[in-house]
Design a protein around this motif. Structure first.
Motif, PDB file in Angstrom:
ATOM      1  N   ALA A 121       0.814  -1.220   0.000  1.00 11.30           N
ATOM      2  CA  ALA A 121       0.000   0.000   0.000  1.00 11.30           C
ATOM      3  C   ALA A 121       0.846   1.269   0.000  1.00 11.30           C
ATOM      4  CB  ALA A 121      -0.948  -0.008   1.200  1.00 11.30           C
ATOM      5  N   VAL A 122       1.981   1.263   0.704  1.00  8.14           N
ATOM      6  CA  VAL A 122       2.778   2.484   0.860  1.00  8.14           C
ATOM      7  C   VAL A 122       4.263   2.200   0.613  1.00  8.14           C
ATOM      8  CG1 VAL A 122       1.185   3.742   2.374  1.00  8.14           C
ATOM      9  CG2 VAL A 122       2.789   2.106   3.370  1.00  8.14           C
ATOM     10  N   TYR A 147       5.580  -9.301   3.897  1.00  6.38           N
ATOM     11  CA  TYR A 147       4.683 -10.189   4.639  1.00  6.38           C
ATOM     12  C   TYR A 147       5.119 -10.432   6.078  1.00  6.38           C
ATOM     13  CZ  TYR A 147       3.618 -11.252  -0.249  1.00  6.38           C
ATOM     14  OH  TYR A 147       3.310 -11.152  -1.578  1.00  6.38           O
ATOM     15  N   GLU A 148       6.419 -10.503   6.326  1.00  6.61           N
ATOM     16  CA  GLU A 148       6.901 -10.772   7.675  1.00  6.61           C
ATOM     17  C   GLU A 148       6.943  -9.509   8.519  1.00  6.61           C
ATOM     18  OE1 GLU A 148      10.330 -13.698   9.296  1.00  6.61           O
ATOM     19  OE2 GLU A 148      11.093 -11.926   8.238  1.00  6.61           O
ATOM     20  N   ARG A 149       7.594  -8.471   7.977  1.00  2.00           N
ATOM     21  CA  ARG A 149       7.705  -7.214   8.732  1.00  2.00           C
ATOM     22  C   ARG A 149       6.567  -6.246   8.419  1.00  2.00           C
ATOM     23  NH1 ARG A 149      13.085  -8.182   6.931  1.00  2.00           N
ATOM     24  NH2 ARG A 149      13.022  -6.508   5.372  1.00  2.00           N
ATOM     25  N   GLN A 150       5.840  -6.503   7.337  1.00  2.00           N
ATOM     26  CA  GLN A 150       4.703  -5.670   6.911  1.00  2.00           C
ATOM     27  C   GLN A 150       5.063  -4.182   6.911  1.00  2.00           C
ATOM     28  OE1 GLN A 150       0.879  -6.644   8.537  1.00  2.00           O
ATOM     29  NE2 GLN A 150       1.249  -8.857   8.458  1.00  2.00           N
ATOM     30  N   GLU A 151       6.151  -3.889   6.218  1.00  3.93           N
ATOM     31  CA  GLU A 151       6.669  -2.520   6.198  1.00  3.93           C
ATOM     32  C   GLU A 151       5.845  -1.575   5.327  1.00  3.93           C
ATOM     33  OE1 GLU A 151      10.753  -2.471   5.066  1.00  3.93           O
ATOM     34  OE2 GLU A 151      11.375  -3.867   6.636  1.00  3.93           O
ATOM     35  N   PHE A 152       5.022  -2.138   4.431  1.00 12.12           N
ATOM     36  CA  PHE A 152       4.359  -1.288   3.439  1.00 12.12           C
ATOM     37  C   PHE A 152       2.841  -1.324   3.553  1.00 12.12           C
ATOM     38  CE2 PHE A 152       8.104  -3.349   1.262  1.00 12.12           C
ATOM     39  CZ  PHE A 152       8.994  -2.341   1.597  1.00 12.12           C
ATOM     40  N   THR A 153       2.296  -1.790   4.654  1.00 10.48           N
ATOM     41  CA  THR A 153       0.849  -1.772   4.839  1.00 10.48           C
ATOM     42  C   THR A 153       0.393  -0.348   5.173  1.00 10.48           C
ATOM     43  OG1 THR A 153       1.118  -2.408   7.158  1.00 10.48           O
ATOM     44  CG2 THR A 153       0.742  -4.174   5.562  1.00 10.48           C
ATOM     45  N   ALA A 154      -0.885  -0.090   4.957  1.00 13.95           N
ATOM     46  CA  ALA A 154      -1.404   1.278   5.086  1.00 13.95           C
ATOM     47  C   ALA A 154      -1.289   1.833   6.500  1.00 13.95           C
ATOM     48  CB  ALA A 154      -2.863   1.305   4.635  1.00 13.95           C
ATOM     49  N   ASP A 155      -1.255   0.963   7.517  1.00 16.77           N
ATOM     50  CA  ASP A 155      -1.211   1.461   8.891  1.00 16.77           C
ATOM     51  C   ASP A 155       0.207   1.738   9.380  1.00 16.77           C
ATOM     52  OD1 ASP A 155      -0.377  -1.138   8.921  1.00 16.77           O
ATOM     53  OD2 ASP A 155      -1.601  -1.760  10.625  1.00 16.77           O
ATOM     54  N   GLN A 156       1.204   1.559   8.507  1.00 13.91           N
ATOM     55  CA  GLN A 156       2.581   1.839   8.908  1.00 13.91           C
ATOM     56  C   GLN A 156       2.830   3.339   8.918  1.00 13.91           C
ATOM     57  OE1 GLN A 156       5.069  -0.426   9.914  1.00 13.91           O
ATOM     58  NE2 GLN A 156       3.235  -1.721  10.000  1.00 13.91           N
ATOM     59  N   THR A 157       3.478   3.818   9.974  1.00  8.85           N
ATOM     60  CA  THR A 157       3.845   5.229  10.035  1.00  8.85           C
ATOM     61  C   THR A 157       5.090   5.451   9.192  1.00  8.85           C
ATOM     62  OG1 THR A 157       5.187   4.841  12.023  1.00  8.85           O
ATOM     63  CG2 THR A 157       2.879   5.488  12.338  1.00  8.85           C
ATOM     64  N   ASP A 158       5.296   6.669   8.770  1.00  7.13           N
ATOM     65  CA  ASP A 158       6.425   6.996   7.900  1.00  7.13           C
ATOM     66  C   ASP A 158       7.509   7.725   8.685  1.00  7.13           C
ATOM     67  OD1 ASP A 158       7.647   6.809   5.513  1.00  7.13           O
ATOM     68  OD2 ASP A 158       6.562   8.446   4.537  1.00  7.13           O
ATOM     69  N   GLU A 159       7.888   7.135   9.837  1.00  5.30           N
ATOM     70  CA  GLU A 159       8.830   7.801  10.728  1.00  5.30           C
ATOM     71  C   GLU A 159      10.206   7.973  10.105  1.00  5.30           C
ATOM     72  OE1 GLU A 159       8.865   5.423  14.217  1.00  5.30           O
ATOM     73  OE2 GLU A 159       6.833   5.949  14.850  1.00  5.30           O
ATOM     74  N   CYS A 160      10.586   7.022   9.210  1.00  3.57           N
ATOM     75  CA  CYS A 160      11.943   7.036   8.678  1.00  3.57           C
ATOM     76  C   CYS A 160      12.068   7.788   7.358  1.00  3.57           C
ATOM     77  CB  CYS A 160      12.443   5.601   8.496  1.00  3.57           C
ATOM     78  SG  CYS A 160      12.532   4.682  10.048  1.00  3.57           S
ATOM     79  N   LYS A 161      10.998   8.417   6.920  1.00  3.56           N
ATOM     80  CA  LYS A 161      11.015   9.045   5.598  1.00  3.56           C
ATOM     81  C   LYS A 161      12.135  10.074   5.480  1.00  3.56           C
ATOM     82  CE  LYS A 161       8.138  11.651   2.371  1.00  3.56           C
ATOM     83  NZ  LYS A 161       6.826  12.250   2.117  1.00  3.56           N
ATOM     84  N   ASP A 162      12.297  10.919   6.483  1.00  2.53           N
ATOM     85  CA  ASP A 162      13.280  11.992   6.412  1.00  2.53           C
ATOM     86  C   ASP A 162      14.704  11.476   6.492  1.00  2.53           C
ATOM     87  OD1 ASP A 162      11.252  13.844   6.194  1.00  2.53           O
ATOM     88  OD2 ASP A 162      11.167  14.244   8.342  1.00  2.53           O
ATOM     89  N   SER A 163      14.918  10.280   7.004  1.00  2.58           N
ATOM     90  CA  SER A 163      16.270   9.757   7.167  1.00  2.58           C
ATOM     91  C   SER A 163      16.572   8.603   6.229  1.00  2.58           C
ATOM     92  CB  SER A 163      16.492   9.304   8.617  1.00  2.58           C
ATOM     93  OG  SER A 163      15.575   8.276   8.964  1.00  2.58           O
ATOM     94  N   ALA A 164      15.689   8.337   5.261  1.00  4.20           N
ATOM     95  CA  ALA A 164      15.862   7.169   4.393  1.00  4.20           C
ATOM     96  C   ALA A 164      17.165   7.230   3.612  1.00  4.20           C
ATOM     97  CB  ALA A 164      14.681   7.056   3.428  1.00  4.20           C
ATOM     98  N   GLY A 165      17.633   8.420   3.250  1.00  2.71           N
ATOM     99  CA  GLY A 165      18.853   8.564   2.473  1.00  2.71           C
ATOM    100  C   GLY A 165      20.092   8.794   3.306  1.00  2.71           C
ATOM    101  N   ASN A 166      20.030   8.463   4.582  1.00  2.00           N
ATOM    102  CA  ASN A 166      21.184   8.588   5.472  1.00  2.00           C
ATOM    103  C   ASN A 166      21.427   7.244   6.147  1.00  2.00           C
ATOM    104  OD1 ASN A 166      21.627  11.660   5.447  1.00  2.00           O
ATOM    105  ND2 ASN A 166      19.461  11.476   5.943  1.00  2.00           N
ATOM    106  N   LYS A 167      22.669   6.801   6.148  1.00  2.00           N
ATOM    107  CA  LYS A 167      22.978   5.519   6.760  1.00  2.00           C
ATOM    108  C   LYS A 167      24.455   5.471   7.108  1.00  2.00           C
ATOM    109  CE  LYS A 167      22.241   0.521   6.154  1.00  2.00           C
ATOM    110  NZ  LYS A 167      21.615   0.368   7.484  1.00  2.00           N
ATOM    111  N   GLU A 168      24.756   4.742   8.166  1.00  2.00           N
ATOM    112  CA  GLU A 168      26.143   4.583   8.592  1.00  2.00           C
ATOM    113  C   GLU A 168      26.336   3.169   9.104  1.00  2.00           C
ATOM    114  OE1 GLU A 168      29.323   6.546  11.807  1.00  2.00           O
ATOM    115  OE2 GLU A 168      27.446   7.585  11.295  1.00  2.00           O
TER     116      GLU A 168
END
Length: 411
Positions: A121-122, A147-168
């Protein structure tokens, strides 16, 4: 993102053994004895419904397997991944296993389109959706994410959107001049527009700074010799610099790949603010159109033919060649322009030229000169000619003309 080596793993069981096991484990749940042939026919009819004609997870055509817990139709490769998630998914063969009425009814009420609406969904624009030709680590982590972590279902919050392009974090990186892999710290910064890596000591700052503007990432499992192998490429001066890395955990390397894609998308949106997402997404990361060995001669065409590893980059319109597939830098490159501007691919070599060992010749004609290559056999020759003609038939963009001019100045 294709990995070029998306074959079934050697541990993958055969369809017959999977079907027999499914029959033992889950063949007669639910209602009383059903019409075996009738239910099989109904399942085959369901496969013709919109959304069900391709695997729910990788898009492979004509799926022969189904998860009767999720209500989806999948291919053999993806069914093997589902079987490793018994709490999430239960797999049966459509043609080989017994299906009782309740399970057929469940499949009829669900299907791939419904599952996609729920579990995808998202999905973020930058997140890579694996295709049938992609390697197993991409497919497995996509399936687990859905299916396991259900990261893309509609009820998932988008908390990591602003940091998606940052990683260490730490990745195993191949030494530039040595074969061994060493642990190195990598830092991806969307704001700075770079990917950097450091030695453990960090005494002199980063060992390399890779601008997002010229950065690409692709999975190269077979080339690197690790199922989680990733090739990162960027432009350093006038050359392409290859960085080969891997991580022990599949999720971590796929997270790195998608973080690079997120950072690249942020850069492209900033650089091309009026471009539609459909234009930008294909440019986030790319695979080489073709890779493999050919032999080549020099510009005077009197030099001996030497075996080299070639990579054909469709987007950059470059045919790069290396002494070894894992070299950090190319030995040279050929710009492949458009057929309407004096570029052509011919079968064979000029009559007076003979290959050293391989005889199936390919001649690339450019406005400045001819480049001569030989392939091991006619099958490879046809494949290279087909790939090169795909580039030559592609319309040139404004940036391509600038690249062509740069190549001419260097030659």
């Amino acid at each position: 993102m294709r990995c070029h080596f998306g074959k079934p793993s050697s541990a993958s069981p055969s369809p017959a053994s999977l079907g027999a096991e499914a029959l033992r484990d889950g063949g007669r749940e639910g209602s009383a004895m059903a019409d075996r042939d009738g239910n099989r026919r109904e399942l085959l009819e369901l496969l013709k419904m919109p959304g069900n004609t391709r695997c729910a997870d990788c898009g492979a055509p004509d799926p022969d397997w189904a998860s009767y817990k999720l209500g989806i139709f999948v291919c053999l490769n993806c069914s093997g991944i589902h079987r490793n998630l018994p709490e999430i998914s239960k797999i049966k063969s459509i043609r080989l296993d017994f299906w009782d009425d309740d399970l057929v009814k469940y499949m009829r009420a669900h299907g791939n389109l419904g599952a996609r609406a729920k579990y995808e969904a998202v999905v973020p624009l930058y997140y890579y959706r694996p295709q049938a030709v992609d390697c197993m680590v991409l497919k497995e982590q996509w399936i687990r994410a859905k299916y396991e972590r259900q990261e893309f279902t509609a009820d998932q919050t988008d908390e990591c959107k602003d940091s998606a392009g940052n990683k260490e974090g730490f990745l195993w990186k191949r030494g530039k001049d040595k074969a061994q892999f060493l642990l190195r710290r990598f830092v991806l910064s969307e704001r700075e527009g770079v990917l950097k890596y450091f030695t453990k000591e960090d005494i002199k700052g980063p060992k390399a700074i890779m601008p997002l503007k010229v950065l690409n990432a692709m999975f190269q499992a077979e080339k690197i010799g690790n199922p989680n192998g990733l090739q990162i490429t960027y432009i350093k001066g006038i050359l392409s610099r290859n960085v080969f890395v891997y991580h022990e955990r599949g999720k971590e390397i796929v997270d790195w790949f998608n973080a690079i894609r997120a950072a690249r998308l942020h850069y492209l949106k900033t650089e091309f603010p009026n471009a539609a997402a459909a234009e930008l997404i294909p440019r986030i990361t790319r695979n080489y159109l073709k890779e493999g060995y050919m032999e080549k001669t020099g510009p005077k065409q009197r030099e001996a033919f030497r075996k080299r590893w070639f990579t054909l980059d469709l987007q950059e319109r470059k045919l790069l060649y290396y002494k070894d597939p894992m070299d950090a830098y190319e030995q040279g490159a050929v710009f492949i322009g458009n057929k309407d501007h004096g570029y052509q691919v011919k079968e064979g070599l000029p009559r007076e030229i003979k290959g050293k060992k391989w005889k199936a010749g390919v001649t690339i004609v450019t406005p400045g000169r001819q480049f001569l290559f030989t392939c091991e056999n006619e099958k490879d020759q046809r494949a290279w000619m087909e790939a090169l003609n795909e580039v030559i038939s592609r319309t040139m963009m404004p940036q391509d003309y600038a690249a062509e001019a740069s190549f001419r100045r260097q030659s």
